[in-house]
Write an enzyme that holds these catalytic residues in place. Structure first.
Site, PDB file in Angstrom:
ATOM      1  N   ASN A 152       0.683  -1.157   0.333  1.00 39.09           N
ATOM      2  CA  ASN A 152       0.291   0.153  -0.063  1.00 39.09           C
ATOM      3  C   ASN A 152       1.001   1.343   0.180  1.00 39.09           C
ATOM      4  OD1 ASN A 152       0.647  -0.655   2.923  1.00 39.09           O
ATOM      5  ND2 ASN A 152      -1.431   0.509   3.270  1.00 39.09           N
ATOM      6  N   GLU A 250       4.539  -3.791  12.726  1.00 33.93           N
ATOM      7  CA  GLU A 250       3.091  -2.883  12.000  1.00 33.93           C
ATOM      8  C   GLU A 250       2.583  -3.386  11.282  1.00 33.93           C
ATOM      9  OE1 GLU A 250       4.028  -0.233  13.047  1.00 33.93           O
ATOM     10  OE2 GLU A 250       6.231   0.170  13.842  1.00 33.93           O
ATOM     11  N   CYS A 284      -3.361   2.085   6.423  1.00 35.08           N
ATOM     12  CA  CYS A 284      -3.246   1.319   7.171  1.00 35.08           C
ATOM     13  C   CYS A 284      -3.672   2.107   8.779  1.00 35.08           C
ATOM     14  CB  CYS A 284      -1.944   0.889   8.615  1.00 35.08           C
ATOM     15  SG  CYS A 284      -0.972   2.013   8.073  1.00 35.08           S
ATOM     16  N   GLU A 464       8.741   2.548  14.313  1.00 30.65           N
ATOM     17  CA  GLU A 464       9.640   3.139  12.955  1.00 30.65           C
ATOM     18  C   GLU A 464       9.101   5.357  12.663  1.00 30.65           C
ATOM     19  OE1 GLU A 464       7.087   0.519   9.236  1.00 30.65           O
ATOM     20  OE2 GLU A 464       9.306  -0.098  10.113  1.00 30.65           O
TER      21      GLU A 464
HETATM   22  P1  NAD Z   1       0.488  -9.277   3.732  1.00 30.16           P
HETATM   23  O1  NAD Z   1       0.882  -9.846   4.989  1.00 30.16           O
HETATM   24  O2  NAD Z   1      -0.640 -10.449   2.777  1.00 30.16           O
HETATM   25  O3  NAD Z   1       1.889  -8.824   3.157  1.00 30.16           O
HETATM   26  C1  NAD Z   1       2.650  -7.921   3.245  1.00 30.16           C
HETATM   27  C2  NAD Z   1       4.003  -9.129   2.946  1.00 30.16           C
HETATM   28  O4  NAD Z   1       4.511 -10.019   3.786  1.00 30.16           O
HETATM   29  C3  NAD Z   1       4.347  -9.435   1.466  1.00 30.16           C
HETATM   30  O5  NAD Z   1       5.572  -9.090   1.382  1.00 30.16           O
HETATM   31  C4  NAD Z   1       4.091 -10.982   1.886  1.00 30.16           C
HETATM   32  O6  NAD Z   1       4.988 -11.401   0.480  1.00 30.16           O
HETATM   33  C5  NAD Z   1       4.331 -11.120   3.376  1.00 30.16           C
HETATM   34  N1  NAD Z   1       4.087 -12.296   3.814  1.00 30.16           N
HETATM   35  C6  NAD Z   1       3.185 -13.117   3.247  1.00 30.16           C
HETATM   36  N2  NAD Z   1       2.972 -14.610   4.472  1.00 30.16           N
HETATM   37  C7  NAD Z   1       4.006 -14.713   5.075  1.00 30.16           C
HETATM   38  C8  NAD Z   1       4.654 -15.301   5.345  1.00 30.16           C
HETATM   39  N3  NAD Z   1       4.496 -15.935   5.842  1.00 30.16           N
HETATM   40  N4  NAD Z   1       6.351 -15.294   6.021  1.00 30.16           N
HETATM   41  C9  NAD Z   1       6.851 -14.143   5.648  1.00 30.16           C
HETATM   42  N5  NAD Z   1       6.336 -13.049   4.723  1.00 30.16           N
HETATM   43  C10 NAD Z   1       4.547 -13.000   4.736  1.00 30.16           C
HETATM   44  O7  NAD Z   1      -0.092  -7.812   4.144  1.00 30.16           O
HETATM   45  P2  NAD Z   1      -0.838  -6.671   2.484  1.00 30.16           P
HETATM   46  O8  NAD Z   1      -1.557  -7.475   1.873  1.00 30.16           O
HETATM   47  O9  NAD Z   1       0.435  -6.609   1.766  1.00 30.16           O
HETATM   48  O10 NAD Z   1      -0.723  -5.356   3.321  1.00 30.16           O
HETATM   49  C11 NAD Z   1      -1.510  -4.966   3.960  1.00 30.16           C
HETATM   50  C12 NAD Z   1      -1.610  -4.677   5.665  1.00 30.16           C
HETATM   51  O11 NAD Z   1      -0.635  -4.599   6.199  1.00 30.16           O
HETATM   52  C13 NAD Z   1      -2.647  -4.069   6.240  1.00 30.16           C
HETATM   53  O12 NAD Z   1      -3.125  -5.149   7.124  1.00 30.16           O
HETATM   54  C14 NAD Z   1      -2.553  -2.988   7.029  1.00 30.16           C
HETATM   55  O13 NAD Z   1      -3.297  -2.616   8.119  1.00 30.16           O
HETATM   56  C15 NAD Z   1      -1.440  -3.503   7.168  1.00 30.16           C
HETATM   57  N6  NAD Z   1      -0.013  -1.891   6.781  1.00 30.16           N
HETATM   58  C16 NAD Z   1      -0.010  -1.611   8.638  1.00 30.16           C
HETATM   59  C17 NAD Z   1       0.809  -0.361   7.850  1.00 30.16           C
HETATM   60  C18 NAD Z   1       1.366   0.476   9.908  1.00 30.16           C
HETATM   61  O14 NAD Z   1       3.148   0.641  10.233  1.00 30.16           O
HETATM   62  N7  NAD Z   1       1.139  -0.614  11.008  1.00 30.16           N
HETATM   63  C19 NAD Z   1       1.620  -0.153   7.483  1.00 30.16           C
HETATM   64  C20 NAD Z   1       0.507  -0.596   5.890  1.00 30.16           C
HETATM   65  C21 NAD Z   1      -0.108  -1.486   5.888  1.00 30.16           C
END
Ligand code: NAD
Length: 494
Positions: A152, A250, A284, A464
């Site tokens: 995102n 995060e 997020c 962060e």
């Molecule tokens: P996601 O958890 O599906 O994926 C994030 C990353 O993790 C990707 O690179 C993915 O390939 C990797 N991943 C997935 N499974 C994994 C595993 N088993 N082991 C290691 N890596 C793995 O999230 P998304 O759909 O890419 O992003 C959306 C989410 O991110 C939302 O929940 C949002 O709230 C959150 N987000 C949080 C923040 C924050 O700072 N708190 C900022 C941006 C997004």
């Protein structure tokens, strides 16, 4: 034009050893392939981590001010390529072009802030209890770091992790989201062009459960920084806990904007529009709950719905568009399923609620901006992260009830209150359980010089950005220098 993305391992751009590739389509026009990226496996990760391990001893000896200069140069390169990268970002993940420019700008801002920190990575000196003895603490790098990022903020989030990691003397392996590999590669190219030596920054594209999981568990990695969903973050936290590995998580949010009876309603409406529908609700920090005082509920809603009806949905490359497509068909279907759940649970669908699939929307992942009213705090639409253009309004009858509803969630990232009462504003700052509180501003809009992160299910206590990020990317060393020429025993020779 399709971008062919490669992995970067030890200074060489290369295909995955698996030979497999993943194609990424434009969410506004799914027939257009934007990027082709490697689907890497554990052997690619192993090569990248080995490169990061080998590059670490020399990189940590480069003076931090000089590391900072390279980061400043990366920021300069990004600023010359801002428009090009922003356009690619809109094509690859959909967000409106003005927001994509903002994403790149956030990385530039981070570079400027972090580069200067190369001259300020200080510790402390303190008096010792014994004479002729000197005490100090200093920061040392952690070692090779594994960084796992979402789609995102495909440039800003890698920059929040990579720049501070590097200035502290760490080497890194980045596993970007499988949905935004081309954006990540453009960002990493700026670092290479800025003169960061081979092996210091490595990038391996691939799927989370394959490449991501292999990176997190690799024995050469000393610290893992993850941003993404709570489900994935919890898995990563478990792995790192088992391995005694430093980990920053995060994760998700369920952010709320409170509007009190004394608020400037027009301002609050503007805030809710931007907070809920900016980035199509896929931040997020997006506003997914509106907590409205009963006495202004109807007046607010009438103004708000008028404005939501006028939002233009379309391809983010069109500068007139307010709400772009969702990132993927899967995400669009997830949003649709939450609308169904909310209706079944008794929430009132005040506006929107449908997939847009005809005419100009036929080939994309578009969804109507959606507003629910009559929501109660126990409904799933009020409790679970939707990550789409959907907002749920909950009516309350007092400030205390507003705070209670606000805090009745597993998450704790961002919060907002609109009020003209300074006493209430300060009470809210104290009592809202969230890592970020805005007064008379929406839940989105963080700046890089303040710490970013959340409490409860949103994070595991790290931050962060700001000055706090250096706590994660360094270890403290305490140093005692005894210049008395004799054995002095602390706590005994008083
Ligand atoms: P996601 O958890 O599906 O994926 C994030 C990353 O993790 C990707 O690179 C993915 O390939 C990797 N991943 C997935 N499974 C994994 C595993 N088993 N082991 C290691 N890596 C793995 O999230 P998304 O759909 O890419 O992003 C959306 C989410 O991110 C939302 O929940 C949002 O709230 C959150 N987000 C949080 C923040 C924050 O700072 N708190 C900022 C941006 C997004």
């Amino acid at each position: 034009m399709t971008v062919n993305v490669l992995n970067l391992i030890n200074g060489t751009w290369c295909a995955s050893r698996t030979g497999r590739t993943l194609s990424r389509e434009n969410p506004a026009r799914a027939t257009e392939v934007v990027s082709l990226a490697p689907i890497s496996d554990a052997s690619d990760i192993d090569a990248a981590v080995k490169a990061a391990v080998a590059a670490y001893p020399a990189w940590k000896l480069v003076p931090a001010p000089r590391r900072g200069l390279m980061i400043a140069e990366a920021g300069r390169i990004l600023s010359t390529r801002k428009e090009e990268i922003a356009t690619l970002m809109t094509r690859e993940m959909g967000k409106p072009i003005a927001e994509a420019r903002g994403d790149v700008q956030e990385a530039i801002d981070t570079a400027l802030l972090v580069a200067a920190q190369g001259r300020f990575l200080g510790g402390e000196t303190v008096p010792c209890e014994l004479p002729n003895k000197f005490g100090m603490s200093l920061r040392q790098p952690v070692g090779p770091c594994g960084l796992v990022t979402p789609w995102n903020f495909p440039v800003a989030i890698p920059s929040w992790k990579i720049f501070p990691a590097l200035v502290c003397g760490n080497t890194v392996v980045l596993k970007p989201s499988e949905l935004t590999p081309a954006c990540a590669a453009e960002f990493v190219k700026a670092l290479v062009e800025a003169g960061i030596p081979s092996g210091v920054v490595n990038m391996v594209c691939g799927l989370g459960e394959e490449a991501g999981a292999a990176l997190v568990a690799h024995p050469g990695i000393r610290a893992v920084s993850f941003t993404g969903s709570t489900t994935t973050g919890s898995l990563i936290g478990e792995t790192c806990g088992r391995l005694n590995r430093k980990v920053s998580l995060e994760m998700g949010g369920k952010n709320a904007q409170i509007v009190m009876e004394d608020a400037d309603l027009d301002l609050a409406v503007e805030g809710a529009l931007w907070g809920a529908f900016g980035t199509t609700g896929q931040r997020c920090t997006a506003t997914s709950r509106l907590i409205l005082h009963a006495s202004i509920h109807d007046a607010f809603m009438s103004k708000f719905l008028d404005r939501v009806k006028k939002l233009v949905v379309g391809d983010g490359l069109d500068a007139n568009v307010h709400v772009a497509p969702l990132v993927s068909a899967e995400q669009r279907d997830r949003v649709a399923s939450y609308v169904e759940i909310a209706v079944k649970e008794g929430a009132k669908l005040a506006l929107g609620g449908h997939v847009l699939s005809s005419g100009a929307y036929a080939n994309g992942y578009f969804f109507e901006p959606t507003v629910f009213t009559g929501v109660t705090r126990t409904m799933r639409i009020a409790r679970e992260e939707v990550f789409g253009p959907v907002i749920a309004a909950i009516k309350v009858s007092s400030f205390d009830e507003a705070v209670s509803v606000h805090n009745d969630t597993d998450f704790g990232l961002s919060s907002s209150i609109y009020t003209r009462d300074v006493n209430r504003a300060f009470t809210a700052i104290r009592d809202l359980e969230a890592g970020i509180t805005y007064v008379n501003g929406p839940t989105i809009g963080a700046e890089v010089q303040l710490p970013f992160g959340g409490v409860k299910g949103t994070g595991n206590g790290h931050r962060e950005a700001g000055m706090q990020v250096y706590e994660f990317y360094t270890e403290w060393k305490s140093v005692y220098i005894d210049h008395s020429g004799r054995l002095q025993r602390a706590q005994i020779d008083t």
